[in-house]
Each structure stands twice: as C-alpha cells, then as structure tokens.
Design a protein around this motif. Structure first.
Motif, mmCIF file in Angstrom:
data_model
loop_
_atom_site.group_PDB
_atom_site.id
_atom_site.type_symbol
_atom_site.label_atom_id
_atom_site.label_comp_id
_atom_site.label_asym_id
_atom_site.label_seq_id
_atom_site.Cartn_x
_atom_site.Cartn_y
_atom_site.Cartn_z
ATOM 1 N N VAL A 228 0.847 -1.193 0.000
ATOM 2 C CA VAL A 228 0.000 0.000 0.000
ATOM 3 C C VAL A 228 0.884 1.244 0.000
ATOM 4 C CG1 VAL A 228 -1.780 1.292 1.256
ATOM 5 C CG2 VAL A 228 -1.811 -1.210 1.263
ATOM 6 N N THR A 229 0.530 2.205 -0.835
ATOM 7 C CA THR A 229 1.242 3.473 -0.886
ATOM 8 C C THR A 229 0.237 4.593 -1.124
ATOM 9 O OG1 THR A 229 3.065 4.694 -1.958
ATOM 10 C CG2 THR A 229 1.655 3.358 -3.390
ATOM 11 N N THR A 230 0.709 5.822 -1.066
ATOM 12 C CA THR A 230 -0.083 6.972 -1.519
ATOM 13 C C THR A 230 0.578 7.504 -2.787
ATOM 14 O OG1 THR A 230 1.172 8.669 -0.315
ATOM 15 C CG2 THR A 230 -0.621 7.553 0.883
ATOM 16 N N ALA A 239 7.775 2.696 -0.230
ATOM 17 C CA ALA A 239 6.966 1.513 -0.543
ATOM 18 C C ALA A 239 7.737 0.557 -1.457
ATOM 19 C CB ALA A 239 5.660 1.933 -1.202
ATOM 20 N N VAL A 240 8.519 1.101 -2.370
ATOM 21 C CA VAL A 240 9.347 0.261 -3.238
ATOM 22 C C VAL A 240 10.314 -0.569 -2.388
ATOM 23 C CG1 VAL A 240 11.162 0.266 -4.987
ATOM 24 C CG2 VAL A 240 9.176 1.761 -5.247
ATOM 25 N N LYS A 241 10.919 0.071 -1.380
ATOM 26 C CA LYS A 241 11.848 -0.650 -0.506
ATOM 27 C C LYS A 241 11.126 -1.765 0.250
ATOM 28 C CE LYS A 241 14.906 3.326 0.247
ATOM 29 N NZ LYS A 241 15.487 4.236 1.256
ATOM 30 N N THR A 282 4.366 4.060 -10.101
ATOM 31 C CA THR A 282 5.818 3.948 -9.966
ATOM 32 C C THR A 282 6.200 2.706 -9.181
ATOM 33 O OG1 THR A 282 6.136 6.353 -10.063
ATOM 34 C CG2 THR A 282 7.885 5.057 -9.043
ATOM 35 N N VAL A 283 5.506 2.491 -8.070
ATOM 36 C CA VAL A 283 5.805 1.324 -7.229
ATOM 37 C C VAL A 283 5.529 0.032 -7.993
ATOM 38 C CG1 VAL A 283 5.232 0.105 -5.093
ATOM 39 C CG2 VAL A 283 5.320 2.599 -5.101
ATOM 40 N N GLY A 288 7.416 -4.704 -10.602
ATOM 41 C CA GLY A 288 7.016 -5.619 -11.663
ATOM 42 C C GLY A 288 5.698 -6.315 -11.397
ATOM 43 N N VAL A 289 4.784 -5.608 -10.704
ATOM 44 C CA VAL A 289 3.464 -6.184 -10.395
ATOM 45 C C VAL A 289 2.382 -5.190 -10.808
ATOM 46 C CG1 VAL A 289 4.333 -7.590 -8.497
ATOM 47 C CG2 VAL A 289 3.509 -5.270 -8.030
#
Length: 329
Positions: A228-230, A239-241, A282-283, A288-289
């Motif tokens: 989950v991200t904003t 969130a990528v990390k 971006t995330v 890759g999802v």
C-alpha cells in the motif's frame, strides 16, 4: 535401519490421529557411519502442540528399543493435506511507512472479500500500532480459551480478528524486544482457532521491513503480499523498498494499492490530486506487479464508521480490488 524406519512410521501423528506413514510424516532418516547417531526429520500437524510427545516416543524407540547411542530429531509443520481439506490462504498487507492507510485498507479489503462471499480473518500483526479493532469498532475484551491450547478470535460483522489490543490494558504502550514479539506472533499463527470455513486471513503488517515480515515468512511460507502506498513521492519511494524487502526474504508480492489517490469534486466532476500523482504506478512498475486499484479520498456515507459501505464509491473500488486479489491468491 529398515526395522527402525518401520517403527517410526508407526508412530501416531496426534494432529491427524494417523500413523506417520499415512500422512507422509517421516521426511528423513539416516544413521551416521562413524558415531551411529540417528538423524530424523518429522512433520506433524500442529507441531508446536504435539512435538514434545512425539519426540519422546521416537527417542524411546531409537535409544531403548533399537539401542542406538544418540539421536538428532527435528520437527516441522506437516504439509500433508487430507482429502477434502480446505487450505486457508494468507495475504499480508505491507507499507513502507506509516500514515498511508495500510490498516484501513486491510479492514476494507476484509469487508470487500466478505461481500464476495468469502469467510475472512485478520491478524493484526502491527504489534506496536495495532488499530484493526478500532477501525472495525470492536468491543475490546480478552479472548476465550478453546481446547486448552488455542484461543478463539473475536468477530465483528462475521470477520474474525486477533490483535494485541485484546491482551493489553487500555492505552498501555507495548515496549517489547524481538524475542517477545516473536512469541506473540507464533501464538497468532499457531494458537488461534479460526472458523472452519475461513477462506482468507489478512495480515496487517507493521510499516517497513523488520522482524515481523521475516517471522511471517517463516510461519506462513506461502503467504503473499500486497503493498500500500499513496501517490506522494515520499511514500512511494519507501513503498518500493518495502516491496523489494518482501521479495528478498521470499514473499511473493502480487500487487500494489494506491490509497488517498485523489479527491473527487462532484460539482465540477474533477479529480483533485492533493498528494501528487503517479506514486502507485511507480511502485508497481519498479516491483514488476499490477497496480490493483487507486482509492479516492472520502468519508464513508455512514460518517460514524471507518469502513466504506458497499454503495460508497470507495467500497466499490475495494470490491474490484478484492476480485483481482482472489485471482492472484
């Protein structure tokens, strides 16, 4: 060695009440040529509950009946699935940082899955910041015991929940180090009697990449993860990390949910991007999802609740996301 093997295969797995030979419970048996020490790997149902009894029985066979000088025995959770067995699916909900609405997303996903006919449970694994009972407006009370070794989760709107809020005095902060945290998580995953019809258990992870995510991978190896991200760049970068960290320890990340994506201004039919845009995309690209959905900002129609109703636009988005997740689990 064959006689010893047959004897061990005749030992009863108390979880299944069947011999180890019928439940594929003996995975490894060897004898060291120099020391004559027996090495055994056994797989049991509810192994935390039954392993001591079975260990003693096997040790007696090896050392007393067959006169071997020593034994090394390891016990793991059984992978055997009896005919008609219904396997619970686990989905962990992760975020890189706090404040992105991860727990609110978890709660709304639970309701969306319930509307799709699934029986859902929630493990509130955000130990230090447990909030699921408050989001669901649950009455806080201690869990009841079941069959001595298990606890019964509390339920709200047919959704079962286990949380540290049920074990601690009101407003008392948790100040636990890793080992105690691990024991609590072990109880969550091995000491709760969920409803027999449970289809999916959502795991509300704490923000970031820490002990809990690693422990969850150990306790539920087949659990999958949604991030989950904003839309904001600060949230998406972290969130990528979180997603990469989950992948690094062996979790399968199945998608991204962008929360608080925009405010829909109905009079002008405009989407107002209060926190920027593009973070979720971006995330998803970096992991890759799929970007499973973007949830707009807004209060539930029933302003006394934190969960969106099925007629709220956000509630409809959550149902669409839940439909995609069911295909991915």
């Amino acid at each position: 060695m064959e006689k010893l093997k047959e004897a061990i295969l005749s030992v009863i797995d108390p979880g299944f009440n069947k011999p180890l030979r019928e439940v594929n419970g003996l995975k490894h048996l060897s004898i060291e040529s120099e020391t004559n020490v027996v090495d055994v790997e056994v797989y049991l149902k509810d192994h935390h509950k039954h392993q001591d009894k079975v260990k003693i029985e096997i040790i007696k066979l090896v050392k007393i009946t067959f006169k071997y000088p020593g034994i090394r025995i390891q016990v793991f959770e059984s992978e055997y699935k009896p005919e008609g067995f219904k396997e619970i699916k686990y989905l962990a909900v992760a975020s890189g940082k706090g404040g992105v609405g991860k727990s609110t997303v978890t709660a709304n996903l639970a309701y969306a899955l319930t509307r799709l006919g699934k029986k859902v449970g929630i493990i509130d694994a955000d130990i230090y910041g447990a909030s699921i009972p408050f989001i669901l407006d649950m009455k806080i009370k201690p869990l009841e015991a079941y069959d001595d070794d298990f606890m019964l989760p509390l339920a709200q709107d047919n959704i079962e929940v286990v949380s540290t809020e049920f074990f601690m005095p009101k407003e008392k902060p948790l100040m636990w180090r890793g080992p105690i945290l691990g024991r609590m998580l072990n109880h969550y995953f091995n000491g709760i009697k969920w409803n027999d019809d449970t289809d999916i258990i959502l795991i509300d992870l704490p923000p970031g990449t820490g002990d809990v995510a690693i422990d969850v991978k150990t306790m539920v190896p087949k659990s999958k993860v949604v991030v989950v991200t904003t839309p904001h760049v600060n949230a998406s970068n972290v969130a990528v990390k979180a997603g990469l960290g989950a992948m690094e320890i062996g979790h399968e990340v199945v998608g991204v949910i962008e929360n608080m994506s925009y405010y829909y201004h109905q009079p002008t039919n405009e989407k107002l991007y209060l926190f920027g845009s593009g973070g979720g995309q971006t995330v998803s690209e970096k992991l890759g999802v799929e970007l499973l959905g973007s949830i707009p900002i807004g209060m539930p129609e029933d302003s006394s609740k934190y969960v969106y109703g099925e007629n709220d636009i956000q509630g409809k988005f959550f149902v669409m996301i839940a439909q995609k997740l069911l295909q991915l689990l």
